[in-house]
Design a protein around this motif. Structure first.
Motif, PDB file in Angstrom:
ATOM      1  N   ALA A  12       6.444   2.848  -4.254  1.00  0.00           N
ATOM      2  CA  ALA A  12       6.604   3.961  -3.321  1.00  0.00           C
ATOM      3  C   ALA A  12       6.813   5.270  -4.070  1.00  0.00           C
ATOM      4  CB  ALA A  12       7.778   3.692  -2.381  1.00  0.00           C
ATOM      5  N   ILE A  93       3.575   9.355   3.465  1.00  0.00           N
ATOM      6  CA  ILE A  93       3.619   8.381   4.561  1.00  0.00           C
ATOM      7  C   ILE A  93       3.474   6.957   4.033  1.00  0.00           C
ATOM      8  CG2 ILE A  93       2.348   7.564   6.590  1.00  0.00           C
ATOM      9  CD1 ILE A  93       1.750  10.562   7.169  1.00  0.00           C
ATOM     10  N   VAL A  94       2.538   6.740   3.115  1.00  0.00           N
ATOM     11  CA  VAL A  94       2.362   5.407   2.525  1.00  0.00           C
ATOM     12  C   VAL A  94       3.609   5.004   1.751  1.00  0.00           C
ATOM     13  CG1 VAL A  94       1.036   4.115   0.816  1.00  0.00           C
ATOM     14  CG2 VAL A  94      -0.137   5.530   2.490  1.00  0.00           C
ATOM     15  N   LEU A  96       6.695   5.912   2.331  1.00  0.00           N
ATOM     16  CA  LEU A  96       7.740   5.540   3.294  1.00  0.00           C
ATOM     17  C   LEU A  96       7.507   4.156   3.873  1.00  0.00           C
ATOM     18  CD1 LEU A  96       8.277   8.907   5.182  1.00  0.00           C
ATOM     19  CD2 LEU A  96       9.860   7.766   3.625  1.00  0.00           C
ATOM     20  N   ILE A  97       6.251   3.824   4.149  1.00  0.00           N
ATOM     21  CA  ILE A  97       5.948   2.499   4.686  1.00  0.00           C
ATOM     22  C   ILE A  97       6.213   1.418   3.643  1.00  0.00           C
ATOM     23  CG2 ILE A  97       4.055   1.035   5.499  1.00  0.00           C
ATOM     24  CD1 ILE A  97       2.913   3.548   6.856  1.00  0.00           C
ATOM     25  N   VAL A  98       5.794   1.656   2.407  1.00  0.00           N
ATOM     26  CA  VAL A  98       5.971   0.659   1.341  1.00  0.00           C
ATOM     27  C   VAL A  98       7.447   0.476   1.009  1.00  0.00           C
ATOM     28  CG1 VAL A  98       5.524   0.224  -1.112  1.00  0.00           C
ATOM     29  CG2 VAL A  98       3.676   0.953   0.375  1.00  0.00           C
ATOM     30  N   SER A  99       8.221   1.534   1.023  1.00  0.00           N
ATOM     31  CA  SER A  99       9.633   1.429   0.648  1.00  0.00           C
ATOM     32  C   SER A  99      10.470   0.688   1.686  1.00  0.00           C
ATOM     33  CB  SER A  99      10.225   2.814   0.408  1.00  0.00           C
ATOM     34  OG  SER A  99      10.311   3.522   1.632  1.00  0.00           O
ATOM     35  N   GLN A 100       9.961   0.495   2.881  1.00  0.00           N
ATOM     36  CA  GLN A 100      10.711  -0.214   3.910  1.00  0.00           C
ATOM     37  C   GLN A 100      10.632  -1.736   3.780  1.00  0.00           C
ATOM     38  OE1 GLN A 100      12.761   1.420   5.981  1.00  0.00           O
ATOM     39  NE2 GLN A 100      12.096   3.198   4.788  1.00  0.00           N
ATOM     40  N   HIS A 101       9.705  -2.232   2.963  1.00  0.00           N
ATOM     41  CA  HIS A 101       9.576  -3.674   2.763  1.00  0.00           C
ATOM     42  C   HIS A 101      10.656  -4.136   1.776  1.00  0.00           C
ATOM     43  CE1 HIS A 101       5.786  -4.222   4.885  1.00  0.00           C
ATOM     44  NE2 HIS A 101       5.437  -3.035   4.406  1.00  0.00           N
TER      45      HIS A 101
END
Length: 108
Positions: A12, A93-94, A96-101
């Motif tokens: 991320a 945006i990518v 933020l999405i990746v860091s939520q996993h």
């Protein structure tokens, strides 16, 4: 803190950083060429208005501001800057999405 979560956070950070770097480089190149082209276009216009043809001003109907090509150049440059700024936003945006996993370790 598992290895999967650490790699997700690393990816991320790299995604956000590299997309920001690419967008910044793109904006710098576009801005540089845009400023140079406007400066080159207006350098043919003399500050002192005379009727001499060699001075750069032909003494015609123009007021020394060019024939409107600068506005077309500015609009095109502005659109390119907006799309290159979108590169950084997409990277954010990518990231933020990746860091939520996350992955919880089995022993905890």
């Amino acid at each position: 803190y598992s290895v999967y979560t650490g790699m997700a956070h690393l990816c991320a950070g790299l995604c956000c950083g590299l997309s920001g770097l690419a967008a910044g480089g793109c904006i710098g190149i576009i801005g540089d060429y845009g400023v140079r082209s406007v400066g080159y276009r207006t350098s043919n216009i003399s500050v002192i208005f005379s009727t001499d043809k060699s001075s750069g001003f032909d003494g015609g109907d123009e007021d020394g501001a060019g024939n409107g090509d600068e506005n077309k150049l500015f609009v095109g440059m502005l659109i390119m800057l907006i799309f290159s700024e979108a590169l950084a936003l997409y990277g954010l945006i990518v990231a933020l999405i990746v860091s939520q996993h996350t992955y919880a370790c089995g022993g905890e």
